[in-house]
Design a protein around this motif. Structure first.
Motif, mmCIF file in Angstrom:
data_model
loop_
_atom_site.group_PDB
_atom_site.id
_atom_site.type_symbol
_atom_site.label_atom_id
_atom_site.label_comp_id
_atom_site.label_asym_id
_atom_site.label_seq_id
_atom_site.Cartn_x
_atom_site.Cartn_y
_atom_site.Cartn_z
ATOM 1 N N UNK A 133 61.758 59.472 37.925
ATOM 2 C CA UNK A 133 62.714 60.505 38.093
ATOM 3 C C UNK A 133 62.522 61.552 37.422
ATOM 4 N N UNK A 134 62.142 62.501 38.583
ATOM 5 C CA UNK A 134 62.344 63.579 38.883
ATOM 6 C C UNK A 134 62.858 63.982 40.307
ATOM 7 N N UNK A 135 64.998 63.594 39.658
ATOM 8 C CA UNK A 135 65.776 63.764 40.973
ATOM 9 C C UNK A 135 65.572 64.674 41.666
ATOM 10 N N UNK A 136 65.310 65.727 41.430
ATOM 11 C CA UNK A 136 65.736 66.866 42.157
ATOM 12 C C UNK A 136 64.395 66.911 43.314
ATOM 13 N N UNK A 137 63.399 66.421 42.740
ATOM 14 C CA UNK A 137 62.179 66.185 43.677
ATOM 15 C C UNK A 137 62.392 65.127 44.543
ATOM 16 N N UNK A 138 62.865 64.097 44.438
ATOM 17 C CA UNK A 138 63.351 63.276 45.426
ATOM 18 C C UNK A 138 63.714 62.948 46.318
ATOM 19 N N UNK A 172 65.305 66.423 47.195
ATOM 20 C CA UNK A 172 65.068 67.748 48.454
ATOM 21 C C UNK A 172 63.705 66.593 49.330
ATOM 22 N N UNK A 173 63.487 65.420 49.175
ATOM 23 C CA UNK A 173 62.856 64.391 50.617
ATOM 24 C C UNK A 173 64.266 64.497 51.683
ATOM 25 N N UNK A 174 63.942 64.686 52.647
ATOM 26 C CA UNK A 174 64.625 63.997 54.078
ATOM 27 C C UNK A 174 64.109 62.546 53.933
ATOM 28 N N UNK A 175 63.716 61.748 53.451
ATOM 29 C CA UNK A 175 63.702 59.795 53.323
ATOM 30 C C UNK A 175 62.511 59.957 52.352
ATOM 31 N N UNK A 176 63.534 59.300 51.444
ATOM 32 C CA UNK A 176 61.617 58.077 50.113
ATOM 33 C C UNK A 176 62.050 56.391 50.245
ATOM 34 N N UNK A 177 60.520 56.005 50.819
ATOM 35 C CA UNK A 177 60.698 54.886 51.466
ATOM 36 C C UNK A 177 59.465 54.603 51.150
ATOM 37 N N UNK A 222 56.775 50.021 42.371
ATOM 38 C CA UNK A 222 56.653 49.670 41.456
ATOM 39 C C UNK A 222 55.157 50.635 40.983
ATOM 40 N N UNK A 223 55.085 51.214 42.184
ATOM 41 C CA UNK A 223 53.245 52.000 40.955
ATOM 42 C C UNK A 223 53.810 53.224 40.199
ATOM 43 N N UNK A 224 52.803 53.741 40.155
ATOM 44 C CA UNK A 224 52.538 54.900 39.252
ATOM 45 C C UNK A 224 53.341 56.147 40.269
ATOM 46 N N UNK A 225 53.075 56.448 41.212
ATOM 47 C CA UNK A 225 54.022 57.058 42.093
ATOM 48 C C UNK A 225 55.509 57.500 42.628
ATOM 49 N N UNK A 226 55.411 56.030 42.649
ATOM 50 C CA UNK A 226 57.061 55.643 42.153
ATOM 51 C C UNK A 226 57.947 56.091 41.277
ATOM 52 N N UNK A 277 52.583 55.944 57.964
ATOM 53 C CA UNK A 277 52.156 57.762 58.248
ATOM 54 C C UNK A 277 51.480 58.162 59.642
ATOM 55 N N UNK A 278 50.123 56.870 59.639
ATOM 56 C CA UNK A 278 49.542 57.016 61.041
ATOM 57 C C UNK A 278 50.398 56.824 61.736
ATOM 58 N N UNK A 279 51.643 55.859 61.684
ATOM 59 C CA UNK A 279 52.139 56.016 63.269
ATOM 60 C C UNK A 279 52.994 56.804 63.429
ATOM 61 N N UNK A 280 53.368 57.908 62.332
ATOM 62 C CA UNK A 280 54.098 59.174 62.531
ATOM 63 C C UNK A 280 55.950 58.621 61.942
ATOM 64 N N UNK A 281 55.717 57.675 61.326
ATOM 65 C CA UNK A 281 56.792 57.038 61.032
ATOM 66 C C UNK A 281 56.884 57.815 59.048
ATOM 67 N N UNK A 282 55.922 58.433 58.744
ATOM 68 C CA UNK A 282 56.494 58.992 57.242
ATOM 69 C C UNK A 282 55.663 60.814 57.631
ATOM 70 N N UNK A 283 56.052 61.251 57.191
ATOM 71 C CA UNK A 283 55.151 62.339 57.081
ATOM 72 C C UNK A 283 54.028 62.084 55.618
ATOM 73 N N UNK A 284 53.815 62.082 55.378
ATOM 74 C CA UNK A 284 53.282 61.803 54.195
ATOM 75 C C UNK A 284 53.576 60.759 52.784
ATOM 76 N N UNK A 285 52.286 60.307 52.377
ATOM 77 C CA UNK A 285 52.361 59.539 51.443
ATOM 78 C C UNK A 285 51.669 59.649 49.662
ATOM 79 N N UNK A 286 52.401 59.056 48.761
ATOM 80 C CA UNK A 286 52.000 59.890 48.101
ATOM 81 C C UNK A 286 51.212 58.698 46.832
#
Length: 267
Positions: A160-165, A167-172, A151-155, A184-193
């Motif tokens: 809205x950017x199908x090509x960007x999404x 391209x991710x290996x996974x979007x959670x 529900x965030x602005x980032x989500x 992210x700290x535990x290594x289950x994600x590479x990045x948080x937007x």
């Protein structure tokens, strides 16, 4: 009898006097009549304005408002409101100011009077400390496991950017940013937007765990202080006081205390 009538009349006059001076919470004249500025806010929006463990309203915007009103010689009251009714609260006079991470938008400018923008509201990328993975643009998230809050602005932007999404290996997505940052700290994600102000607030509490990348994802919005449409006098006074705390570095100190960085816009 005359003395009793005089005492009764005097009593009524005193009663009327105090009745006229009291209350008035919903009369719309707060700041002018009582030298008090009533700030409306969502008291669950950390770190801008929220209740601490002692049930006291604290926050970045709260500290800015306290400093500005102190320089105006005014008292300040922070009033939790239904954020969905914020424009009605302002228009009715039950509050004098909205100061709570409020985006300036053309639609809102039709109904409210704004200060100058005082902060950019960006979505940026957070990674583990020392592990920037060569990310210098949003397109560098390709092949990464990326997370954000549901529900965030980032989500909304990423969806809205199908090509960007794609391209991710996974979007959670997560119920809150804290859960995303823990993964992210535990290594289950590479990045948080994440919204920069929220992310930097979390990062300030976990300084050795996370790193903020100066990479903007999606459009940038701006925060402003809002007033009733016709209340130019109060807007101008608050703007002048705010400009002073920016010019003398007080606003920067407050920003660094909350975010570990100076996020205040300079003119």
């Amino acid at each position: 009898m005359k003395m009793k009538k005089l005492l009764l009349t005097a009593g009524l006059m005193v009663s009327m006097l105090f009745t006229g001076c009291g209350g008035g919470e919903d009369t719309g004249g707060g700041a002018a009549k009582e030298n008090k500025i009533v700030v409306g806010l969502d008291d669950e929006y950390a770190p801008m304005g929220f209740k601490d463990e002692n049930n006291q309203i604290v926050g970045f915007d709260v500290d800015l408002a306290k400093e500005a009103t102190k320089r105006l010689g005014s008292e300040v009251e922070f009033k939790a409101i239904d954020w969905n009714s914020k424009e009605a609260e302002l228009k009715s006079g039950r509050i004098d100011v909205l100061w709570n991470g409020l985006d300036i938008t053309p639609e809102r400018q039709e109904n409210m009077l704004f200060s100058d923008p005082y902060m950019d509201n960006r979505q940026i990328i957070f990674v583990r400390t020392g592990d920037d993975q060569g990310i210098a643009a949003e397109t560098d998230l390709a092949g990464k496991a990326v997370g954000t809050q549901s529900g965030s602005t980032a989500e909304t932007y990423i969806n809205s950017q199908a090509e960007l999404q794609n391209s991710f290996n996974e979007f959670k997505t997560y119920g809150d940013y804290v859960s995303a940052f823990m993964d992210l700290e535990n290594g289950r994600l590479d990045a948080v937007v994440c919204d920069e102000i929220v992310g930097r607030y979390y990062m300030a509490k976990h300084p050795d765990a996370l790193q903020a990348l100066n990479v903007t994802v999606g459009p940038v919005t701006q925060f402003g202080i809002a007033f009733a449409k016709e209340n130019t006098e109060l807007r101008d006074k608050v703007q002048k006081a705010f400009d002073e705390i920016v010019a003398d570095g007080t606003a920067t100190k407050i920003s660094e205390q909350w975010f570990g960085a100076d996020l205040i816009k300079k003119k």
